[in-house]
Design a protein around this motif. Structure first.
Motif, PDB file in Angstrom:
ATOM      1  N   LEU A   1      -1.936  35.372  -8.344  1.00 15.52           N
ATOM      2  CA  LEU A   1      -1.594  35.766  -7.266  1.00 15.52           C
ATOM      3  C   LEU A   1      -0.949  37.406  -7.387  1.00 15.52           C
ATOM      4  CD1 LEU A   1      -1.750  33.203  -7.188  1.00 15.52           C
ATOM      5  CD2 LEU A   1       0.249  32.801  -5.514  1.00 15.52           C
ATOM      6  N   GLN A   2      -1.298  38.369  -6.226  1.00 10.63           N
ATOM      7  CA  GLN A   2      -1.231  39.964  -6.713  1.00 10.63           C
ATOM      8  C   GLN A   2      -0.922  40.899  -4.853  1.00 10.63           C
ATOM      9  OE1 GLN A   2      -3.322  42.992  -8.919  1.00 10.63           O
ATOM     10  NE2 GLN A   2      -3.752  40.747  -9.348  1.00 10.63           N
ATOM     11  N   GLY A   3       0.232  41.646  -4.588  1.00 14.98           N
ATOM     12  CA  GLY A   3       0.012  42.030  -3.616  1.00 14.98           C
ATOM     13  C   GLY A   3       1.977  42.472  -3.358  1.00 14.98           C
ATOM     14  N   PRO A   4       2.185  42.399  -2.486  1.00 14.28           N
ATOM     15  CA  PRO A   4       3.332  42.569  -1.717  1.00 14.28           C
ATOM     16  C   PRO A   4       4.536  41.187  -1.639  1.00 14.28           C
ATOM     17  CG  PRO A   4       2.480  42.463   0.042  1.00 14.28           C
ATOM     18  CD  PRO A   4       1.231  42.711  -0.314  1.00 14.28           C
ATOM     19  N   ARG A   5       5.328  41.357  -2.017  1.00 15.78           N
ATOM     20  CA  ARG A   5       6.481  40.361  -2.336  1.00 15.78           C
ATOM     21  C   ARG A   5       5.944  39.384  -0.631  1.00 15.78           C
ATOM     22  NH1 ARG A   5      12.785  38.879  -1.750  1.00 15.78           N
ATOM     23  NH2 ARG A   5      12.491  36.710  -1.953  1.00 15.78           N
ATOM     24  N   HIS A   6       5.849  38.458  -1.224  1.00 15.90           N
ATOM     25  CA  HIS A   6       4.973  37.364   0.623  1.00 15.90           C
ATOM     26  C   HIS A   6       5.578  35.972  -0.320  1.00 15.90           C
ATOM     27  CE1 HIS A   6       1.605  36.675  -2.625  1.00 15.90           C
ATOM     28  NE2 HIS A   6       1.636  35.839  -2.090  1.00 15.90           N
ATOM     29  N   TRP A   7       5.872  35.031   0.897  1.00 17.05           N
ATOM     30  CA  TRP A   7       6.244  33.872   0.787  1.00 17.05           C
ATOM     31  C   TRP A   7       4.481  32.815   0.622  1.00 17.05           C
ATOM     32  CZ3 TRP A   7       9.133  37.451   2.435  1.00 17.05           C
ATOM     33  CH2 TRP A   7      10.214  36.908   1.840  1.00 17.05           C
ATOM     34  N   VAL A   8       3.936  31.849  -0.140  1.00 17.02           N
ATOM     35  CA  VAL A   8       3.067  30.932   0.282  1.00 17.02           C
ATOM     36  C   VAL A   8       3.550  29.849   1.011  1.00 17.02           C
ATOM     37  CG1 VAL A   8       1.884  31.111  -1.770  1.00 17.02           C
ATOM     38  CG2 VAL A   8       3.663  28.936  -1.525  1.00 17.02           C
ATOM     39  N   ARG A   9       2.243  30.443   1.873  1.00 11.76           N
ATOM     40  CA  ARG A   9       2.279  29.829   3.809  1.00 11.76           C
ATOM     41  C   ARG A   9       0.601  28.791   3.839  1.00 11.76           C
ATOM     42  NH1 ARG A   9       6.883  31.037   5.144  1.00 11.76           N
ATOM     43  NH2 ARG A   9       7.510  32.639   5.610  1.00 11.76           N
ATOM     44  N   PRO A  10       1.429  27.006   3.934  1.00 15.15           N
ATOM     45  CA  PRO A  10       0.503  25.887   4.133  1.00 15.15           C
ATOM     46  C   PRO A  10       0.363  26.706   5.982  1.00 15.15           C
ATOM     47  CG  PRO A  10       2.497  25.884   3.117  1.00 15.15           C
ATOM     48  CD  PRO A  10       2.695  26.680   3.325  1.00 15.15           C
ATOM     49  N   ALA A  11      -1.081  26.366   5.857  1.00 12.90           N
ATOM     50  CA  ALA A  11      -1.533  26.582   7.248  1.00 12.90           C
ATOM     51  C   ALA A  11      -1.006  24.664   8.165  1.00 12.90           C
ATOM     52  CB  ALA A  11      -3.036  26.228   7.231  1.00 12.90           C
ATOM     53  N   PRO A  12       0.103  25.370   9.273  1.00 15.12           N
ATOM     54  CA  PRO A  12       0.330  24.327  10.069  1.00 15.12           C
ATOM     55  C   PRO A  12      -0.187  23.428  10.201  1.00 15.12           C
ATOM     56  CG  PRO A  12       0.626  26.771  11.361  1.00 15.12           C
ATOM     57  CD  PRO A  12      -0.216  26.788   9.891  1.00 15.12           C
ATOM     58  N   ASP A  13      -1.453  22.790  10.355  1.00 16.69           N
ATOM     59  CA  ASP A  13      -2.710  21.613   9.957  1.00 16.69           C
ATOM     60  C   ASP A  13      -2.331  21.102   8.543  1.00 16.69           C
ATOM     61  OD1 ASP A  13      -4.668  22.970   8.506  1.00 16.69           O
ATOM     62  OD2 ASP A  13      -5.428  22.874   9.819  1.00 16.69           O
ATOM     63  N   ARG A  14      -1.936  21.751   7.797  1.00 11.71           N
ATOM     64  CA  ARG A  14      -1.564  21.228   5.965  1.00 11.71           C
ATOM     65  C   ARG A  14      -3.008  21.571   5.385  1.00 11.71           C
ATOM     66  NH1 ARG A  14       2.382  23.038   7.480  1.00 11.71           N
ATOM     67  NH2 ARG A  14       4.743  21.161   7.544  1.00 11.71           N
ATOM     68  N   SER A  15      -4.125  21.789   5.447  1.00  8.86           N
ATOM     69  CA  SER A  15      -5.469  22.162   5.453  1.00  8.86           C
ATOM     70  C   SER A  15      -5.872  23.335   4.303  1.00  8.86           C
ATOM     71  CB  SER A  15      -6.078  22.657   6.597  1.00  8.86           C
ATOM     72  OG  SER A  15      -6.405  23.723   6.678  1.00  8.86           O
TER      73      SER A  15
END
Length: 179
Positions: free
Chosen positions: A71-85
């Motif tokens: 995982l790379q790029g700017p600092r970020h938080w992993v984000r689950p889709a609202p539908d959890r898919s």
């Protein structure tokens, strides 16, 4: 472990650093599944860190074979889709451009979700209907349609020094973006 995102009340996705056989540090995506009542964490002074009894840790990505692993790029938080898919995260494509990628919470193949010409520059957010991701890229605010990878730029390129630098966030109804 860092930069986490809750999937639901008992599952937490997070970034974690692993070492390759050559000793290189690579950030991968993991999922912690918690029992209804986790045991208290105990650890001896000389013991390596480990999760409390009953917590299962699953590695979701294995990217060391990619041209730009981890995982790379700017600092970020992993984000689950609202539908959890799918769980979205940032990584470089084969051209070295930071893009959206995703993996199902059950594990499986990593899928590239965007085809931007310039790297994602900020943390990102999902639309409430799980159809769009939003961020800043190339000094502009952009949405990406997850099903097709199609991007729509919503702002003009900002002058040097005035580029969006912070998270782009959808309103609860998905009709507005804050940045």
């Amino acid at each position: 472990a860092f930069a986490e995102g809750w999937l639901d009340d008992s599952r937490l996705a997070f970034q974690g650093i692993v070492r390759t056989t050559e000793g290189a540090a690579v950030t991968e995506l993991f999922l912690a599944t918690l029992p209804a009542a986790p045991a208290a964490a105990t650890r001896l002074a000389d013991a390596p860190p480990s999760p409390p009894t009953g917590i299962t840790i699953t590695r979701l990505t294995r990217s060391t074979g990619r041209k730009f692993p981890g995982l790379q790029g700017p600092r970020h938080w992993v984000r689950p889709a609202p539908d959890r898919s799918v769980i979205a995260f940032l990584a470089k494509d084969d051209e070295g451009i930071v893009q959206f990628f995703g993996v199902p919470p059950e594990g499986g193949a990593i899928r590239q979700l965007s085809r931007l010409e310039q790297s994602v520059e900020t943390p990102f957010d999902w639309s409430p209907d799980s159809k769009l991701l939003a961020c800043a890229a190339g000094g502009r605010i952009v949405t990406v349609e997850v099903a097709t990878g199609k991007s729509v730029f919503l702002t003009e390129h900002a002058p040097a020094g005035a580029e969006p630098r912070y998270a782009v966030t959808f309103s609860p109804d998905g009709r507005q973006l804050a940045f």
